[in-house]
Design a protein around this motif. Structure first.
Motif, short mmCIF file in Angstrom:
data_model
loop_
_atom_site.label_atom_id
_atom_site.label_comp_id
_atom_site.label_asym_id
_atom_site.label_seq_id
_atom_site.Cartn_x
_atom_site.Cartn_y
_atom_site.Cartn_z
N ASP A 190 0.81 -1.36 -0.35
CA ASP A 190 -0.29 -0.12 0.28
C ASP A 190 0.80 1.09 0.59
O ASP A 190 0.56 2.28 -0.30
N TYR A 191 2.12 1.36 0.86
CA TYR A 191 2.99 2.14 0.75
C TYR A 191 4.43 2.18 0.78
O TYR A 191 5.46 0.68 0.18
N TRP A 192 5.05 2.95 -0.16
CA TRP A 192 6.22 2.44 -0.75
C TRP A 192 7.13 2.72 0.26
O TRP A 192 7.08 3.15 0.87
N PRO A 193 8.18 2.08 -0.12
CA PRO A 193 9.80 2.10 1.39
C PRO A 193 10.88 3.71 1.45
O PRO A 193 10.26 4.39 0.48
N ASP A 194 10.38 3.88 2.74
CA ASP A 194 11.30 5.20 2.77
C ASP A 194 13.06 4.96 1.30
O ASP A 194 13.46 4.09 1.19
N ASP A 195 13.88 6.33 1.44
CA ASP A 195 14.79 6.60 0.72
C ASP A 195 16.19 5.39 1.89
O ASP A 195 16.72 4.72 0.86
N ASN A 196 16.24 5.20 2.43
CA ASN A 196 17.04 4.98 3.47
C ASN A 196 16.59 3.15 3.39
O ASN A 196 17.49 1.91 2.83
N ALA A 197 15.43 2.80 3.16
CA ALA A 197 14.97 1.15 3.02
C ALA A 197 15.53 1.31 1.26
O ALA A 197 15.59 -0.31 1.21
N TYR A 211 17.61 -2.26 -0.12
CA TYR A 211 16.80 -3.67 -0.54
C TYR A 211 17.48 -3.95 -2.15
O TYR A 211 17.61 -4.97 -2.60
N MET A 212 17.62 -2.50 -2.88
CA MET A 212 18.18 -2.16 -3.68
C MET A 212 20.11 -2.78 -4.24
O MET A 212 20.16 -3.54 -4.86
N ASP A 213 20.60 -2.28 -3.08
CA ASP A 213 22.24 -3.04 -2.78
C ASP A 213 21.44 -4.68 -2.39
O ASP A 213 22.92 -5.17 -2.94
N ALA A 214 20.53 -5.10 -1.94
CA ALA A 214 21.14 -6.70 -1.99
C ALA A 214 20.16 -6.93 -2.57
O ALA A 214 20.87 -8.04 -2.99
N PRO A 272 9.83 5.70 -4.25
CA PRO A 272 10.82 6.77 -4.54
C PRO A 272 11.58 7.23 -5.60
O PRO A 272 11.61 5.95 -6.84
N ALA A 273 12.73 7.89 -5.56
CA ALA A 273 13.01 8.39 -6.83
C ALA A 273 13.96 7.94 -7.44
O ALA A 273 14.07 7.52 -8.75
N ALA A 274 14.37 6.73 -6.65
CA ALA A 274 15.43 5.64 -6.98
C ALA A 274 15.00 4.50 -7.94
O ALA A 274 15.52 3.80 -8.65
N LEU A 275 13.62 4.81 -7.05
CA LEU A 275 12.89 2.95 -8.42
C LEU A 275 11.32 4.01 -9.53
O LEU A 275 12.05 2.80 -10.32
N GLY A 276 11.61 5.07 -9.37
CA GLY A 276 10.89 5.60 -10.21
C GLY A 276 9.00 5.00 -9.41
O GLY A 276 9.07 4.41 -8.87
#
Length: 886
Positions: free
Chosen positions: A468-475, A479-482, A502-506
């Motif tokens: 329902d909600y997107w992860p914050d920038d830190n999470a 996740y992306m590093d994992a 989040p901006a990193a995912l769009g």
């Protein structure tokens, strides 16, 4: 952070030793790398004395009075059910679960196992967890391996070096688990799907593995595949990767060898690389092989599912094997893009892929049954589904192995509405525990574990890092590093809704606009047939009487039709918007007429359910090629965690009913759908290879059987396309309810789909301006009450045995013949045993069918279940009958 090493059910090499409860441990010493899953547990409430806990982890502890569990994984409730302490059929009956003693799970419990090993010099041993709910202390032979401060999170798998803690002989393993609170722990919750389980899922719900290696150990195998499009025009590169670790304080030189073998057989392809590691040093092994004629993996509807075995082995200079990691994989390519309307579109092997599927639920007590899931997956494929969504219910490796083999795409991701989405900007949580620094560490371990487990499976469509909600920038960064560390090759989606990203995912490109409760068959606005609906459904899925009697009292059954606004325990939680069937029942009463009995209510409910699901799947399929296409549908829901009165396409007991067959008709590979609002007919083609001339026969008859209209439309079909082909003209002589039959045939006059609608003079009118998040009010209902005045129809059923059905199982053909001059409406067939009980799982070619006057229709049924003896037949205006199989 180093990627946790996982085994996850890949039992390679020679077993170290059979594990069992003392006093009968056995030992099978071997210098080869090996592993085993801890197969059994003894469980008990935890002693408050820490010293007593340490003593219980010593070999020989007396556990005679404990519960003895002969399974490798189970929550506390699952364990107790397995041990016979409780019976879920009793717990689930009526409201019995309300009075269950939940207080016993307010304290820690312990899991214990005793096993025997014979460690040798040069051998190293590791204990691997794959997530324990909610947190755990682990002790071995009186020593603390880890504490709840580190082993925390249902998906947080870790590896612990236990080499120095092992005994030569018996070893005692103890895991103390702590109570789970969904508001504060990273667990597996159920939101409003059903009541919370009494233990909140606490326990060793996934396998614990003991693994032995030589001086060099490998982390999880990662598989990367690549090939040029279009498919079949060139070679494929397969790269096997694993991190090698020198476990000793000396230089080591070894050969890293890869091995790729088609599961169907053939000659393995190997590559070897020489590697030298300094003391305690690590290095990534990467070996690429080019396959000149690769076998490409496809979703079931589009092709075959060839699988490969990939393996990396560490061979020491003395030719001994130090470690081996192995994984099954398939060669395929999944991508995604966001179109001009901000909607996501998936592509598989270069073809646009319209997602058609449902939302899966684990068992309430997280009891895993591979055979049951395989039957559920076969139901999905029979329904015409190509994808299943897992919202925070990632289950076990076996789920993905079944999906790989059967060709069902899987879309997993984190769940909503609890600690997983306790962001500062989430205002929907009743209790919100904002993430602290240590929570990001738990998220890190969880994402790395799941990415490693999922990475190689060809059935993976992508991963939703938010619901329902997107992860914050830190999470998001974690996740992306994992994913990067796991060599992830699938799409990563920000969330299942369009709130933000989040901006990193769009943008995620999915919507979550409902409905979740009953709405009439319509194709307009809100959660309707455009874009990607990540969870939406008309709140239907009424079980048939054979299932209802398994979990409802006579008084409960009476409430269904005598108390239409009453809150019902087997709906959702009592604080949920879905605790009653008020919205659904208002529509049933006003559209179909007030029920006169339980049987009458269930017949009308099955008609409502069929109509709702058919419209939903038809509208999405029909609008695949619109200017703004319907790119995906996840029906809410596929199945239930316990016996439920809504939100399913087949019930808890695996009985398919009206919602199932409406959905099945609406998602057929080739089909013609009717739009209630515009009166258009849409030609639908879900395949990637079927093309050519098609004929659509249209017949309309009145409620008394009078023929009102008949026409034939000749057209052509294109692969993976849909289009409007005809618009029905207003009828002269229309009755209160008419029947529209649409039959699609190919150039060989083979029937590809058959579909019958009941239509009223007016359609339902919705109050769009007052829509809620879960439904849209109806200001005028379509009137189908004339169906209650249908003249009786005489239908005969002739049953003939056949062979060659599902997986070569025996089956039967059933020839239905309407011998009357009036339609035989909504005729259902049920395979039963000698006692009249439902035979499940069962696969019907079609069901809940309407036959026009004097029409014949042949159906088929297969089931691998034992004991089938007859077919029960009934209909809206067809008297119940039973026909022996013979």
């Amino acid at each position: 952070m180093r990627l946790p090493k996982l085994l996850l059910y890949l039992l390679f090499g020679t077993a170290v030793g059979a594990i069992g409860r003392s006093p009968y441990p056995t030992s099978v010493p071997s210098p080869k790398p090996s592993s085993f899953v801890v197969p059994t547990w003894d469980i008990h409430t935890s002693p408050q004395d820490g010293e007593a806990l340490a003593r219980l982890s010593l070999p020989g502890a007396n556990v005679t009075d404990w519960h003895h569990i002969s399974t490798s994984k189970c929550t506390l409730m699952g364990c107790l059910l397995h041990a016979g302490a409780y019976d879920d059929s009793e717990l689930f009956f009526s409201d019995n679960l309300k009075s269950f003693n939940r207080s016993q799970f307010a304290v820690p419990w312990v899991y214990r196992n005793e096993f025997k090993l014979n460690p040798r010099p040069g051998q190293h041993y590791f204990l691997q967890t794959n997530g324990i709910t909610s947190k755990a202390d682990i002790l071995l032979n009186g020593h603390t391996v880890t504490t709840k401060d580190f082993q925390v999170g249902s998906y947080a798998g870790h590896e612990y070096d236990i080499t120095e803690l092992l005994n030569a002989g018996p070893n005692g393993l103890l895991i103390q688990v702590y109570p789970t609170d969904y508001n504060y722990d990273f667990a597996l919750g159920f939101v409003d799907w059903n009541p919370y389980p009494p233990d909140n899922g606490t326990g060793v719900w996934r396998d614990v593995v003991v693994r032995q290696t030589g001086p060099v150990a490998l982390d999880a195998l990662r598989v990367a595949t690549d090939f040029a499009l279009p498919v079949g025009k060139g070679a494929a590169n397969v790269t096997l990767k694993a991190t090698a670790r020198n476990l000793e304080n000396r230089n080591l030189t070894f050969a890293a060898q890869s091995n790729i073998l088609a599961k169907s057989g053939g000659v393995p392809v190997t590559k070897t690389q020489s590697v030298t590691l300094g003391p305690y040093e690590s290095v990534d092994i990467s070996l690429t092989t080019t396959l000149t004629r690769p076998s490409i993996w496809w979703p079931k509807a589009w092709g075959s599912q060839p699988l490969y075995s990939g393996k990396i082995s560490v061979l020491m200079c003395n030719s001994s094997s130090s470690d081996t990691v192995e994984q099954t994989f398939g060669i395929r390519k999944v991508t995604s893009s966001i179109n001009a309307y901000n909607d996501i579109i998936f592509n598989i092997n270069g073809h646009p892929f319209q997602v058609i599927g449902g939302g899966y639920s684990s068992d309430m007590f997280l009891v895993w049954d591979t055979a049951k899931f395989e039957a559920q997956a076969q139901y999905m494929l029979d329904l015409g589904h190509n994808t299943v969504r897992l919202e925070g219910k990632m289950e076990h490796p076996e789920l993905y192995e079944v999906a790989d083999r059967l060709g069902l795409m899987v879309l997993p991701g984190w769940e909503c509405c609890d600690k997983w989405e306790a962001w500062q900007y989430n205002e929907d949580l009743a209790v919100k525990s904002d993430w602290a620094a240590h929570d990001y560490g738990i998220a890190n371990a969880s994402m790395r574990h799941e990415a490693a487990m999922l990475q190689s499976h060809p059935s993976l469509l992508g991963f939703l890092v938010g619901s329902d909600y997107w992860p914050d920038d830190n999470a998001t960064a974690i996740y992306m590093d994992a994913f990067k560390s796991a060599n992830w090759q699938n799409p990563i989606v920000a969330s299942a809704s369009k709130r933000s990203y989040p901006a990193a995912l769009g943008p995620g490109g999915m919507k979550m606009d409902g409905p979740y409760d009953w709405v009439p068959p319509t194709t307009d606005r809100l959660g309707a047939a455009f874009g990607f609906g990540s969870e939406l459904g008309a709140g239907v899925g009424t079980p048939e009487l054979g299932s209802l009697k398994k979990f409802l009292t006579k008084e409960d059954l009476d409430d269904l039709w005598k108390q239409p606004e009453k809150g019902l325990y087997h709906m959702s939680t009592n604080v949920s918007s879905f605790y009653d069937r008020k919205i659904y029942n208002e529509a049933l009463w006003k559209r179909m007429g007030a029920p006169t009995s339980l049987d009458d209510y269930l017949m009308k409910a099955q008609m409502m359910d069929y109509e709702a699901t058919r419209a939903q799947f038809e509208s999405v399929s029909a609008f695949w090629s619109k200017k703004r296409p319907a790119t995906g549908l996840i029906y809410w829901m596929l199945n239930n965690a316990w016996p439920s009165l809504h939100w399913n396409l087949f019930d808890y007991y695996m009985r398919p009913a009206g919602s199932y067959f409406g959905a099945k008709v609406g998602a057929r590979p080739e089909h013609v759908a009717f739009d209630y609002a515009t009166k258009e007919l849409y030609l639908i083609n879900h395949s990637i290879d079927r093309r050519g001339p098609r004929t659509v026969s249209v017949d309309i008859v009145g409620i008394r059987g009078e023929k009102l209209a008949s026409t034939a439309v000749r057209t052509t079909t294109e692969p993976n396309k849909s289009k409007s082909i005809h618009k029905l003209s207003p009828l002269k002589g229309a009755t209160d309810v008419d029947f529209l039959r649409v039959v699609l045939t190919d150039e060989k006059r083979q029937t590809l789909s058959r579909n019958v609608y009941w239509t009223a003079k007016t359609i339902d009118r919705l109050d769009w301006d007052n829509s809620d998040w879960f439904y849209t009010p109806v200001t005028r209902y379509a009137n189908y009450s004339a169906l209650n005045q249908l003249q009786p129809a005489q239908v005969t059923a002739t049953v003939t045995p056949t062979r060659g059905g599902l997986n070569g199982s025996y089956g039967h053909d059933v020839l239905l013949e309407n011998q009357s001059s009036v339609p035989a409406v909504f005729v259902s067939l049920n395979l039963v045993n000698g006692a009249g009980g439902d035979v499940v799982p069962v696969f019907w070619s079609d069901n809940y069918v309407t036959l026009l006057p004097h029409e014949k229709l042949s159906l088929s049924v297969t089931s691998r279940a034992k004991g089938a003896s007859a077919v029960q037949v009934r209909g809206k205006n067809v008297a119940p009958a039973t026909v022996a199989l013979g």
